[in-house]
Design an enzyme around this catalytic site. Structure first.
Site, PDB file in Angstrom:
ATOM      1  CG  HIS A  65      31.878 -32.723  12.974  1.00 55.95           C
ATOM      2  ND1 HIS A  65      32.902 -33.440  13.539  1.00 55.95           N
ATOM      3  CD2 HIS A  65      31.810 -33.130  11.674  1.00 55.95           C
ATOM      4  CE1 HIS A  65      33.431 -34.255  12.634  1.00 55.95           C
ATOM      5  NE2 HIS A  65      32.785 -34.085  11.487  1.00 55.95           N
ATOM      6  CG  HIS A  89      34.544 -32.733   6.717  1.00 53.78           C
ATOM      7  ND1 HIS A  89      34.644 -31.833   7.745  1.00 53.78           N
ATOM      8  CD2 HIS A  89      33.957 -33.839   7.229  1.00 53.78           C
ATOM      9  CE1 HIS A  89      34.145 -32.381   8.848  1.00 53.78           C
ATOM     10  NE2 HIS A  89      33.719 -33.593   8.564  1.00 53.78           N
ATOM     11  CD  GLU A  93      27.540 -38.632   1.901  1.00 54.73           C
ATOM     12  OE1 GLU A  93      27.990 -38.325   0.774  1.00 54.73           O
ATOM     13  OE2 GLU A  93      26.887 -39.666   2.123  1.00 54.73           O
ATOM     14  CG  ASP A  94      26.141 -35.000   6.262  1.00 52.21           C
ATOM     15  OD1 ASP A  94      26.016 -36.087   5.654  1.00 52.21           O
ATOM     16  OD2 ASP A  94      26.850 -34.863   7.264  1.00 52.21           O
ATOM     17  CG  ASP A 158      35.486 -36.334   9.709  1.00 56.87           C
ATOM     18  OD1 ASP A 158      34.678 -35.817  10.500  1.00 56.87           O
ATOM     19  OD2 ASP A 158      35.174 -37.194   8.856  1.00 56.87           O
ATOM     20  CG  ASP A 278      60.281 -44.881  27.583  1.00 50.44           C
ATOM     21  OD1 ASP A 278      59.737 -45.829  28.180  1.00 50.44           O
ATOM     22  OD2 ASP A 278      60.452 -44.872  26.360  1.00 50.44           O
TER      23      ASP A 278
END
Ligand code: MN
Length: 747
Positions: A65, A89, A93-94, A158, A278
């Site tokens: 990821h 990122h 948090e994880d 993300d 278009d």
């Protein structure tokens, strides 16, 4: 795709799984500084180590990821700090990594970006379903927390990768995330000009939200484009031949309009697919602006342009900096085509928007001054973003400052207990919050509860705080100190207004008091006491004359001698009637008349009990002509009552017959009466002048206004010679406009 692969979810949502080597191929061409390249690699290794035991819901190792996020960022030509942040990122948090770890390893810049991303992550916008957020609130919170456009870029990448792999979530989450993406993220991508991310996100979201319509449009497009393949190729070839011939540099690509934009035209604007010019666009990318206009000339000479379809976004770029020439033409076979003509640079901006601009800030190829100029020039896209009313003329520096303070740095987002978002400048306190909700909430604030804890009003609020204001109707209200506590201009201005209002109220009370006293003094000189004066003044006639709403207003004006109390007395015409109700004088006269000596008594008592004093009773004030009776009081003599006076009517033993003498001396007798009337201007004056015409003097005047009914009750003592005159007087009084009842009073 094989049947079994369809059932088992394809890894990485069916998208190619990139490796770190793939990523290097994308960023090495434009990030050449070895230190920058090293930092990206270090971020990759760091994240891989931290996430090594984790797997995504779809089964791949978690590192896939962040790797894909970094890859998306690199395709946007983002700078090294942005790509490194893409890798990092999720680690705070994880995993057990702290921001301090990030700062130690990657420096302050990357740490700040990752910190913002972590905070946004913790807000978990899409999970706050218990609260009905407006999409605009989401955007505000997001932007307020982002503070740096690089944070937004990472967050967009993300989200894009999460959408690509959305199949691994349950349908409810798929729909919720898709909806949120369309409401919050794609508008931001659009405004930042990141077309590639915007259109891929939109198509993915549509697929989850409206799977049937999505498929239908896809089928229609395939049908149309297959059908037109030959026509398209021949148009492309013809134009290419002419451009070669004229030696104009170009490359050409054709594209199908995005499914989402067709969906909007068909389902939201009601067009049929055949009306959409278009569906197929041919993009010609060349070297210079001059080339763009030359190519336009060639196309218009070759095919018939459709009127109204030519747009010059080179001369007039879109707010997000998009530049191109657009034109639609009819080919020989009747098919319509849209041409988009632009330079390589314009193409890069069109695809990656602000991401491309930011490259320069990070890559450090420019000296500081040059870099600053570059950023300022490139930030025009922000004009569309923030309302900059009144500031367009400012210098680039002011513009940047306003931008920074208004959007990226300034705001905190605080929630009401009901979940509404209130945006406030950084440093704001519950007072700012209170005044933003309602002026009354601010004025009555006595305390605040933030996140369930009682706090003082000068507490600084943070984004995500849930704030509740305690109010009381008896609150002492704003004080000077509040001006220090409040941060926003609007709260300060409300506080100032409340303080001014209170000062004015105190001042007014004093002015009313002093104005009223001067009026009392002046009216008393004319024989009018306070109570009557108030009644006289508090009439529509007087208040209208001086343009006052209330009697207090009039007192304030009289305090300023505009008008003077004397002028009001003149206006009321009081001087003329001075003699009519000179109370003190008449009071004395009437006191003399209430007790009468027996020797010249107007009463004859039965049995000639002349040694006893005879007095007229105060309770029913009998006058000659009234049917009377005497009442014997031990040791005091005889009191004369009217025969029907309730005080004696039930007596039997102590009564004695009495009657008025035949030839009475000329005298007047006091009678207490009550006059009931509907209130109007000048009523009392009219009553008094009516009495004056019969030479009837008045004492003990009391006037009462019953405000509920707007009725006046005048109680007074009139002095009359006998019952006949009194009867006539009653008739006259009943003739005064407004008077509906006149009665004798029995006390
Ligand atoms: Mn993520």
């Amino acid at each position: 795709m094989a049947e079994e692969a369809k059932k088992a979810l394809p890894p990485n949502g069916g998208y190619p799984m990139h490796t770190y080597e793939d990523l290097k191929e994308v960023f090495y061409p434009y990030i050449k500084n070895p230190a920058d390249r090293q930092m990206i690699e270090k971020a990759y290794l760091f994240a891989a180590e931290k996430h090594k035991d984790q797997k995504r819901r779809s089964g791949e190792p978690y590192i896939q990821h962040p790797l894909e996020v970094a890859y998306i960022l690199a395709t946007l030509q983002s700078g090294p700090a942005t790509i490194a942040s893409g890798f990092l990122h999720d680690v705070v948090e994880d995993t057990d990594t702290t921001i301090e770890d990030i700062e130690k390893n990657f420096g302050e810049d990357v740490a700040k970006i990752v910190d913002s991303l972590t905070k946004i992550q913790r807000l978990k916008l899409s999970k706050r379903t218990e609260v009905d957020f407006e999409a605009e609130d989401h955007r505000k919170i997001f932007l307020g927390m982002a503070k740096d456009v690089r944070v937004i870029l990472v967050k967009l990448a993300d989200r894009l990768h999460n959408l690509r792999t959305l199949a691994s979530l349950n349908p409810d989450r798929q729909k919720a995330l898709s909806k949120e993406t369309l409401e919050v993220f794609t508008p931001i991508a659009h405004r930042l000009g990141i077309n590639t991310i915007q259109s891929e996100m939109e198509d993915l979201c549509l697929k989850y939200l409206e799977p049937e319509k999505y498929q239908r449009i896809l089928d229609l497009v395939n049908e149309r484009t297959t059908h037109r393949k030959q026509s398209l190729e021949s148009v492309k070839k013809r134009v290419a031949d002419i451009l070669f011939e004229q030696n104009i540099p170009f490359r050409m690509e054709s594209r199908v309009k995005s499914i989402y934009s067709l969906y909007r035209k068909m389902y939201q604007k009601g067009h049929s697919i055949d009306d959409i010019f278009d569906i197929l666009a041919i993009r010609i990318i060349t070297e210079t602006e001059r080339n763009c206009y030359e190519i336009l000339g060639v196309i218009h000479q070759t095919y018939k342009p459709i009127p109204g379809r030519f747009k010059d976004y080179i001369a007039m770029p879109k707010p997000n900096l998009y530049q191109s020439l657009h034109t639609s033409v009819v080919a020989g076979d009747g098919q319509t085509y849209e041409f988009q003509i632009r330079t390589e640079e314009m193409d890069r901006v069109a695809e990656t928007g602000v991401a491309a601009h930011w490259k320069y800030k990070e890559s450090g190829h420019y000296n500081a001054k040059e870099e600053q100029r570059e950023i300022e020039e490139q930030l025009h896209w922000f004009r569309d973003f923030v309302s900059m009313s009144g500031q367009q003329e400012g210098s680039a520096k002011e513009y940047m400052d306003a931008l920074t303070s208004d959007v990226f740095e300034a705001n905190v987002y605080v929630f009401t207990p009901m979940g509404k978002v209130i945006d406030l400048p950084n440093g704001s306190t519950p007072l700012d919050f209170a005044y933003r909700i309602h002026t009354r909430v601010g004025d009555q604030a006595i305390g605040a509860v933030v996140n369930g804890m009682g706090v003082p009003l000068n507490t600084v609020l943070k984004t995500g705080d849930i704030c509740e204001i305690r109010t009381s109707k008896n609150a002492p209200g704003p004080n000077e100190g509040w001006l220090e506590i409040a941060k926003t201009a609007s709260a300060k201005s409300h506080i100032r207004k409340a303080l001014q209002k209170r000062d004015a109220e105190i001042l007014k009370v004093e002015r009313v008091k002093s104005g009223k006293q001067s009026a009392i003094d002046a009216f008393r000189m004319q024989g009018v006491e306070e109570e009557e004066m108030e009644h006289l003044l508090n009439s529509p006639k007087v208040l209208n004359e001086y343009h006052c709403e209330t009697l207090d207003d009039l007192y304030v004006m009289m305090n300023a001698k505009n008008p003077t109390p004397g002028a009001v007395i003149d206006f009321l015409g009081i001087k003329r009637r001075k003699a009519t109700f000179d109370m003190e004088k008449m009071q004395k006269a009437s006191n003399k008349q209430t007790k009468i000596k027996t020797d010249n008594s107007p009463i004859e008592v039965a049995g000639g009990v002349s040694h006893l004093a005879v007095a007229l009773s105060q309770c029913c004030t009998p006058i000659p002509g009234d049917d009377i009776v005497g009442y014997i009081t031990k040791g005091k003599g005889i009191t004369i009552h009217r025969r029907n006076c309730p005080n004696v009517i039930h007596e039997t033993k102590r009564l004695i017959d009495a009657k008025w003498r035949e030839n009475l001396p000329i005298a007047t007798y006091p009678v207490d009466i009550e006059i009931y009337a509907n209130d109007r201007a000048n009523l009392l004056a009219d009553v008094l002048s009516t009495l004056a015409t019969k030479n009837i003097s008045v004492t003990e005047l009391k006037a009462k206004l019953i405000t509920q009914t707007m009725n006046d009750v005048f109680t007074m003592t009139v002095h009359v010679p006998d019952a006949k005159v009194l009867e006539d007087t009653f008739a006259l009084l009943m003739g005064v406009k407004g008077v509906y009842s006149v009665e004798r009073v029995v006390h």
